[in-house]
Design a protein around this motif. Structure first.
Motif, mmCIF file in Angstrom:
data_model
loop_
_atom_site.group_PDB
_atom_site.id
_atom_site.type_symbol
_atom_site.label_atom_id
_atom_site.label_comp_id
_atom_site.label_asym_id
_atom_site.label_seq_id
_atom_site.Cartn_x
_atom_site.Cartn_y
_atom_site.Cartn_z
ATOM 1 N N LEU A 304 0.838 -1.208 0.000
ATOM 2 C CA LEU A 304 0.000 0.000 0.000
ATOM 3 C C LEU A 304 0.870 1.254 0.000
ATOM 4 C CD1 LEU A 304 -2.717 -1.194 2.545
ATOM 5 C CD2 LEU A 304 -3.148 -0.547 0.164
ATOM 6 N N PHE A 305 1.918 1.242 0.834
ATOM 7 C CA PHE A 305 2.808 2.414 0.871
ATOM 8 C C PHE A 305 3.541 2.579 -0.460
ATOM 9 C CE2 PHE A 305 1.951 2.397 5.389
ATOM 10 C CZ PHE A 305 1.980 3.749 5.702
ATOM 11 N N THR A 306 3.937 1.470 -1.057
ATOM 12 C CA THR A 306 4.589 1.556 -2.372
ATOM 13 C C THR A 306 3.624 2.179 -3.379
ATOM 14 O OG1 THR A 306 5.852 -0.413 -1.852
ATOM 15 C CG2 THR A 306 5.740 0.196 -4.178
ATOM 16 N N ALA A 307 2.387 1.727 -3.359
ATOM 17 C CA ALA A 307 1.388 2.265 -4.302
ATOM 18 C C ALA A 307 1.224 3.772 -4.093
ATOM 19 C CB ALA A 307 0.057 1.543 -4.118
ATOM 20 N N ILE A 308 1.098 4.163 -2.834
ATOM 21 C CA ILE A 308 0.876 5.589 -2.538
ATOM 22 C C ILE A 308 2.030 6.431 -3.074
ATOM 23 C CG2 ILE A 308 0.840 7.255 -0.624
ATOM 24 C CD1 ILE A 308 -0.914 5.137 0.887
ATOM 25 N N HIS A 309 3.255 5.949 -2.874
ATOM 26 C CA HIS A 309 4.394 6.763 -3.296
ATOM 27 C C HIS A 309 4.731 6.597 -4.776
ATOM 28 C CE1 HIS A 309 5.048 8.654 0.500
ATOM 29 N NE2 HIS A 309 4.815 7.487 1.086
ATOM 30 N N SER A 310 4.185 5.559 -5.420
ATOM 31 C CA SER A 310 4.369 5.482 -6.872
ATOM 32 C C SER A 310 3.258 6.244 -7.576
ATOM 33 C CB SER A 310 4.328 4.034 -7.385
ATOM 34 O OG SER A 310 4.772 3.144 -6.429
ATOM 35 N N GLY A 311 2.167 6.514 -6.848
ATOM 36 C CA GLY A 311 1.068 7.249 -7.468
ATOM 37 C C GLY A 311 0.102 6.354 -8.223
ATOM 38 N N ILE A 314 -1.614 -1.448 -8.775
ATOM 39 C CA ILE A 314 -1.640 -2.420 -9.874
ATOM 40 C C ILE A 314 -2.984 -3.144 -9.800
ATOM 41 C CG2 ILE A 314 -0.506 -4.451 -10.875
ATOM 42 C CD1 ILE A 314 1.430 -2.171 -10.765
ATOM 43 N N SER A 315 -3.741 -3.074 -10.877
ATOM 44 C CA SER A 315 -5.062 -3.718 -10.864
ATOM 45 C C SER A 315 -4.890 -5.223 -11.026
ATOM 46 C CB SER A 315 -5.927 -3.174 -11.997
ATOM 47 O OG SER A 315 -5.500 -3.760 -13.215
ATOM 48 N N ILE A 316 -5.996 -5.917 -10.932
ATOM 49 C CA ILE A 316 -5.966 -7.375 -11.005
ATOM 50 C C ILE A 316 -5.457 -7.858 -12.372
ATOM 51 C CG2 ILE A 316 -8.327 -7.863 -11.817
ATOM 52 C CD1 ILE A 316 -8.190 -9.625 -8.982
ATOM 53 N N ASN A 317 -5.618 -7.021 -13.420
ATOM 54 C CA ASN A 317 -5.090 -7.385 -14.747
ATOM 55 C C ASN A 317 -3.651 -6.951 -14.924
ATOM 56 O OD1 ASN A 317 -7.878 -7.742 -15.146
ATOM 57 N ND2 ASN A 317 -8.038 -5.635 -15.875
ATOM 58 N N GLY A 318 -3.035 -6.461 -13.879
ATOM 59 C CA GLY A 318 -1.642 -6.060 -13.985
ATOM 60 C C GLY A 318 -1.453 -4.658 -14.558
ATOM 61 N N GLU A 319 -2.577 -3.914 -14.680
ATOM 62 C CA GLU A 319 -2.446 -2.551 -15.203
ATOM 63 C C GLU A 319 -2.259 -1.538 -14.086
ATOM 64 O OE1 GLU A 319 -6.119 -2.419 -17.263
ATOM 65 O OE2 GLU A 319 -5.320 -3.667 -18.896
ATOM 66 N N GLN A 320 -1.603 -0.422 -14.447
ATOM 67 C CA GLN A 320 -1.443 0.652 -13.465
ATOM 68 C C GLN A 320 -2.710 1.502 -13.418
ATOM 69 O OE1 GLN A 320 2.058 2.946 -14.382
ATOM 70 N NE2 GLN A 320 3.434 1.212 -14.068
ATOM 71 N N VAL A 321 -3.244 1.689 -12.225
ATOM 72 C CA VAL A 321 -4.401 2.576 -12.048
ATOM 73 C C VAL A 321 -3.935 3.752 -11.209
ATOM 74 C CG1 VAL A 321 -6.735 2.795 -11.114
ATOM 75 C CG2 VAL A 321 -5.982 0.619 -12.103
ATOM 76 N N ARG A 322 -3.986 4.946 -11.806
ATOM 77 C CA ARG A 322 -3.453 6.111 -11.130
ATOM 78 C C ARG A 322 -4.280 6.508 -9.908
ATOM 79 N NH1 ARG A 322 -1.824 11.165 -11.807
ATOM 80 N NH2 ARG A 322 -3.709 11.950 -12.811
ATOM 81 N N SER A 404 -0.796 13.486 1.775
ATOM 82 C CA SER A 404 0.407 14.325 1.776
ATOM 83 C C SER A 404 1.162 14.232 0.453
ATOM 84 C CB SER A 404 1.313 13.960 2.952
ATOM 85 O OG SER A 404 1.867 12.687 2.724
ATOM 86 N N THR A 405 0.733 13.325 -0.452
ATOM 87 C CA THR A 405 1.402 13.254 -1.754
ATOM 88 C C THR A 405 0.697 14.114 -2.810
ATOM 89 O OG1 THR A 405 0.078 11.364 -2.543
ATOM 90 C CG2 THR A 405 2.115 10.840 -1.352
ATOM 91 N N ILE A 406 -0.489 14.639 -2.479
ATOM 92 C CA ILE A 406 -1.178 15.466 -3.490
ATOM 93 C C ILE A 406 -0.973 16.946 -3.150
ATOM 94 C CG2 ILE A 406 -2.836 13.713 -4.183
ATOM 95 C CD1 ILE A 406 -4.859 14.786 -2.324
#
Ligand code: CUO
Length: 679
Positions: A304-311, A314-322, A404-406
């Motif tokens: 979760l922290f990785t996702a937050i800081h990457s912005g 990864i969806s279930i199909n392996g796609e990036q969801v911003r 805090s990232t936005i």
């Protein structure tokens, strides 16, 4: 009514009986069918239509009638979800009634009430019906178990009308050797626990998609619980305690213990306690089909922290969801809770729900003692335990990390052109200006719906809870533009920290508690606005939590009964403001006016039918079957860290905002119940 009694029994004072098709009876009672029909003749008989196809209950029946039901357990919530699906699919009210009559004597009573309640608040043809208070149906999970045996005695020995309310002692779960006990009036408040039960009823994380998928539900999960933590912290500062510390380290012993003194819902067992310094363990409980390791929680957290800081996630199909500035919080809410709307449960798991489980089973992680879950396993009881707040403070910090990232709001995002807040004050009868008064009050809760197998008629429990003198906000707004609509947003926060130092904005923003939000037409020039605390968009009326009594009959009065039509979800009015202290807790009241035409949300026209929308407590509960009625981020303008250079609330203010110092003064006196029953 009487959740564990069979359906054909005579009901309450109304003498209602159900004319049930014989094959609806459970096997044990089938041989008695004809006898039963004559044994319980009612003044009103409700005929139950026979269904062409009886539902396949094999999934919900996997949980026995006397087993405890936990919403946070995925196995149990899947069973409930099946039941909700059946109730939602019923073609009309008659069919729903038929289905529920058939299910009632078969499935677990707690699951049954949960599933039927979810269906009733979501079906267009039942959503305006009155749901009885959960505390009336299951009083044993809202109050000291000793009350129930005294209530049974009263109901069995004394005639209705002459019964004396059973008093619940003010301090019954601990004494002041336990520092945390100072907050028991908050944690064990009936209205607060009812609110939490109802919130999770309106926003279930599992069930048919059309029930779960609501406008901004993930964001509301974050915001409603964030506000609970803000309120709890203000309550702690009122009691000379530190702000709650997050449950960060899941390998260390948990210092807080909790001994609920409740009976569990159906099994007539004592609800398990947690000893101080217990340690979380990997869970492996075959019966509940739940097993996971503490390491799983840690892995989900890290992802979760990785996702937050990457912005992005990864969806279930392996796609990036911003994770976008406005929508990101909603995506995260569903991911962290997690709900069935989580976009990748395999990768991000179910951190919040499984944390509840890990804590709830801490005393018996592998079921070797055949013990049930603790209070953290049920949304109706979780808020009683100090650990609830440490866990949710941890969860909240993840959301804060995202915020805090936005980009922070700039002055332009905050201003409402040509509108200026001139002054703000609070006033109440008999109370000095800019002061709020708190004290204890006693109110009654009806128990008889929950007293299975005892004689009919009302029995009341008398509960002591926090209360405050109703007050008004007096706000003067200067509008130098044309006539328009503004949204008035009112919050309160403590001014000083634990050490008595002024709280910096970066911390204070997380402590702001929402008190009200309403639309206001602003004419050109000076506008003097007066708004009652009783109209708060956060709370439901006192009568929605407690029954007021007619003086002689000890029956709920009609006003109280009508108030039960309210939707149940909503912070209890008596807990709108924190307790404060004898010297007067120093706080800052904050008022902001924003542009109503920007805040406004288009509601789909199909949702305007069906009457009541449950708009009484929309800030924390949204509107029933409609979109969340405010376009701004929930918690705006305090949801993001401030722009550069802002260190204090004063520096944060733009002309359309105002702040006023207020004090909350607590007096240690108890006001007796209104219209007290016969004694
Ligand atoms: Cu309401 Cu953790 O979500 O209890």
């Amino acid at each position: 009514d009487r959740p564990t009694e069979p359906i054909f029994m005579k009901k309450g004072e109304d003498n209602v009986s159900f004319d049930v098709p014989p094959d609806y009876l459970i096997d044990r009672y089938k041989p008695l069918a004809s006898d039963l029909q004559t044994r319980f003749p009612g003044d009103v008989t409700v005929p139950v239509t026979k269904l062409n196809n009886l539902p396949d209950l094999s999934i919900p029946l996997a949980l026995g009638r006397s087993q405890p039901f936990s919403l946070f357990n995925p196995y149990h919530s899947k069973m409930a979800s099946k039941l909700i699906e059946y109730f939602m699919a019923a073609k009309n009210v008659d069919e729903l009634l038929s289905l529920s009559v058939y299910c009632r004597d078969r499935v677990n009573p707690h699951m049954f009430i949960y599933a039927l309640s979810v269906a009733m608040v979501h079906r267009p043809d039942t959503r305006n019906l009155t749901l009885p208070s959960h505390a009336e149906m299951f009083p044993k999970i809202y109050m000291d178990s000793s009350v129930l045996s005294r209530a049974r005695e009263e109901a069995t020995v004394v005639q209705p009308g002459s019964r004396t309310p059973v008093e619940i002692p003010h301090d019954y779960t601990a004494n002041h050797l336990d520092q945390e006990h100072r907050l028991s009036y908050f944690r064990e408040d009936i209205g607060i626990n009812l609110h939490h039960w109802h919130w999770h009823l309106v926003y279930p994380f599992d069930g048919p998609t059309n029930v779960v998928n609501k406008d901004r539900r993930g964001e509301l999960f974050y915001y409603m619980h964030q506000q609970i933590i803000a309120r709890y912290n203000m309550e702690r500062l009122s009691n000379d305690m530190n702000r709650v510390s997050r449950l960060v380290n899941w390998r260390e012993p948990i210092v807080e213990g909790y001994f609920p003194k409740l009976d569990s819902v159906v099994a007539n067992r004592t609800w398990p306690s947690r000893h101080p310094n217990s340690t979380l363990n990997n869970l492996s409980r075959e019966v509940e089909q739940i097993s996971f390791d503490i390491e799983d929680l840690e892995r989900w957290r890290d992802r979760l922290f990785t996702a937050i800081h990457s912005g992005f996630i990864i969806s279930i199909n392996g796609e990036q969801v911003r994770l976008t500035e406005t929508g990101g919080i909603d995506v995260l809410g569903n991911l962290i809770e997690s709900s069935i709307l989580s976009q990748n449960p395999a990768l991000y798991g179910s951190l919040h729900n499984f944390g509840h489980n890990a804590i709830a089973y801490i005393h018996d992680p592998d079921n070797r003692y055949l013990e049930n879950f603790g209070v953290m396993g049920d949304s109706a009881t979780a808020m009683r335990d100090p650990i609830f707040y440490r866990w949710h403070a941890y969860i909240d910090e993840i959301f804060q990390e995202f915020k805090s990232t936005i980009p922070p709001y700039n002055v332009q995002n905050l201003t409402f052109e040509n509108v200026r807040v001139q002054s703000v004050e609070v006033s109440a009868a008999g109370v000095p200006r800019n002061q709020l008064m708190t004290f204890w009050q006693q109110s009654d809760v009806e128990l008889s719906r929950g007293l299975d197998f005892v004689p009919r008629g009302s029995v009341f429990a008398r509960f002591t809870h926090l209360q405050h003198t109703p007050y008004s906000y007096n706000i003067v707004i200067e509008n130098n533009g044309n006539q328009r609509t503004g949204t008035i947003r009112i919050f309160i926060a403590p001014k000083f920290d634990e050490r008595g130092l002024p709280i910096l904005y970066r911390e204070q923003r997380k402590l702001f508690v929402e008190l009200d939000r309403f639309s206001q037409s602003l004419k050109r020039g000076r506008n003097e606005i007066s708004r009652s605390s009783l109209s708060s968009s956060v709370t439901i009326p006192h009568e929605a939590t407690y029954r007021n009594l007619d003086s002689n009959t000890s029956a709920p009065n009609s006003e109280g009964a009508a108030a039960f039509n309210f939707c149940g979800c909503g912070w209890p009015q008596n807990m709108l403001i924190p307790k404060g202290n004898a010297e007067g807790l120093q706080c800052q009241l904050f008022v902001m006016v924003t542009n109503g035409s920007v805040d406004q949300v288009e509601q789909p026209s199909s949702n305007n039918s069906g009457g009541a929308q449950c708009d009484d407590a929309s800030s924390y509960c949204g509107l029933r079957n409609a979109r969340y009625p405010d376009s701004r981020a929930m918690g705006y303008p305090f949801d993001r860290p401030a722009r550069d250079g802002v260190n204090t609330l004063q520096q944060f203010l733009t002309p359309n905002m105002g702040a006023q110092d207020v004090r909350i003064r607590f007096t240690n006196r108890t006001v007796s119940v209104r219209n007290a029953a016969n004694n």
